[in-house]
Design a protein around this motif. Sequence first.
Motif, PDB file in Angstrom:
ATOM      1  N   GLU A  14     -12.686   9.147  -0.271  1.00  0.00           N
ATOM      2  CA  GLU A  14     -11.775   8.789   0.823  1.00  0.00           C
ATOM      3  C   GLU A  14     -11.167  10.085   1.371  1.00  0.00           C
ATOM      4  O   GLU A  14     -10.704  10.919   0.599  1.00  0.00           O
ATOM      5  CB  GLU A  14     -10.679   7.852   0.309  1.00  0.00           C
ATOM      6  N   PRO A  15     -11.199  10.287   2.696  1.00  0.00           N
ATOM      7  CA  PRO A  15     -10.606  11.513   3.254  1.00  0.00           C
ATOM      8  C   PRO A  15      -9.141  11.643   2.854  1.00  0.00           C
ATOM      9  O   PRO A  15      -8.406  10.668   2.792  1.00  0.00           O
ATOM     10  CB  PRO A  15     -10.747  11.308   4.763  1.00  0.00           C
ATOM     11  N   ARG A  16      -8.739  12.881   2.553  1.00  0.00           N
ATOM     12  CA  ARG A  16      -7.350  13.141   2.153  1.00  0.00           C
ATOM     13  C   ARG A  16      -6.763  14.210   3.055  1.00  0.00           C
ATOM     14  O   ARG A  16      -7.465  15.051   3.589  1.00  0.00           O
ATOM     15  CB  ARG A  16      -7.275  13.526   0.690  1.00  0.00           C
ATOM     16  N   GLN A  17      -5.473  14.167   3.155  1.00  0.00           N
ATOM     17  CA  GLN A  17      -4.718  15.048   4.056  1.00  0.00           C
ATOM     18  C   GLN A  17      -4.034  16.143   3.264  1.00  0.00           C
ATOM     19  O   GLN A  17      -3.485  15.891   2.201  1.00  0.00           O
ATOM     20  CB  GLN A  17      -3.699  14.180   4.783  1.00  0.00           C
ATOM     21  N   ALA A  27      -7.739  17.844   6.938  1.00  0.00           N
ATOM     22  CA  ALA A  27      -8.268  16.652   6.283  1.00  0.00           C
ATOM     23  C   ALA A  27      -9.620  17.013   5.683  1.00  0.00           C
ATOM     24  O   ALA A  27     -10.407  17.724   6.312  1.00  0.00           O
ATOM     25  CB  ALA A  27      -8.411  15.499   7.267  1.00  0.00           C
ATOM     26  N   ALA A  62      -8.493  16.480  12.450  1.00  0.00           N
ATOM     27  CA  ALA A  62      -8.067  15.955  11.152  1.00  0.00           C
ATOM     28  C   ALA A  62      -7.353  14.618  11.326  1.00  0.00           C
ATOM     29  O   ALA A  62      -7.609  13.667  10.583  1.00  0.00           O
ATOM     30  CB  ALA A  62      -7.167  16.963  10.451  1.00  0.00           C
ATOM     31  N   THR A  63      -6.475  14.529  12.309  1.00  0.00           N
ATOM     32  CA  THR A  63      -5.760  13.275  12.589  1.00  0.00           C
ATOM     33  C   THR A  63      -6.752  12.169  12.935  1.00  0.00           C
ATOM     34  O   THR A  63      -6.666  11.048  12.419  1.00  0.00           O
ATOM     35  CB  THR A  63      -4.774  13.468  13.758  1.00  0.00           C
ATOM     36  N   LEU A  66      -8.800  11.013   9.837  1.00  0.00           N
ATOM     37  CA  LEU A  66      -8.051  10.131   8.934  1.00  0.00           C
ATOM     38  C   LEU A  66      -7.948   8.706   9.464  1.00  0.00           C
ATOM     39  O   LEU A  66      -7.872   7.751   8.688  1.00  0.00           O
ATOM     40  CB  LEU A  66      -6.662  10.720   8.670  1.00  0.00           C
ATOM     41  N   HIS A  70     -14.064   6.586   6.609  1.00  0.00           N
ATOM     42  CA  HIS A  70     -13.678   6.103   5.285  1.00  0.00           C
ATOM     43  C   HIS A  70     -14.835   6.254   4.307  1.00  0.00           C
ATOM     44  O   HIS A  70     -15.996   6.371   4.720  1.00  0.00           O
ATOM     45  CB  HIS A  70     -13.241   4.637   5.356  1.00  0.00           C
TER      46      HIS A  70
END
Length: 164
Positions: A14-17, A27, A62-63, A66, A70
């Motif tokens: 899962e992408p993380r920030q 991200a 990146a925004t 997110l 997924h």
Amino acid sequence: MTDHITLRGVVGTEPRQNAGSSGTLIAKFRMVSNERRQDPETGQWADVHSNWYTVSCFRAMATNLLASIHMGDHVVVYGKMQVREFDRQDGTRGFSVDIEAMALGHDLRFGVSRFERVRRAGSEEGADGRTHQTTAARGHNESNDELAETGWSEEESGKEAEAA
């Protein structure tokens, strides 16, 4: 040295920030690409080799990542590749392949995707600081029974058909 590369694969985490030291939004996610071969005797497909990559996006991308991508999604990534060497805790050397994404999207061989344009700074913004240009606002038909309209006049569509 940095090389540009295009990859397609599956989002494995899962992408993380994160926030960079300067406060820049970052991200990241891990992506796997598999080589598949068909056994000539059985006709069955099997994964014979997998490559893992760490994909990073910055700022607005990146925004958008997110909100859009997924774990399990099939994606296409274009970006700058860098192979890094590191020391493991057991003293052995390891390698990682990092991709700084310049373009990223869903692989449409595996499903459909809907694009939603995000306007920032200087445009009429909604409550969340973004303006969304929806499909309906662009004049496309939202019916599941029909294909989206082109937005061209009948006259323009006729000229396109004659040209083909």
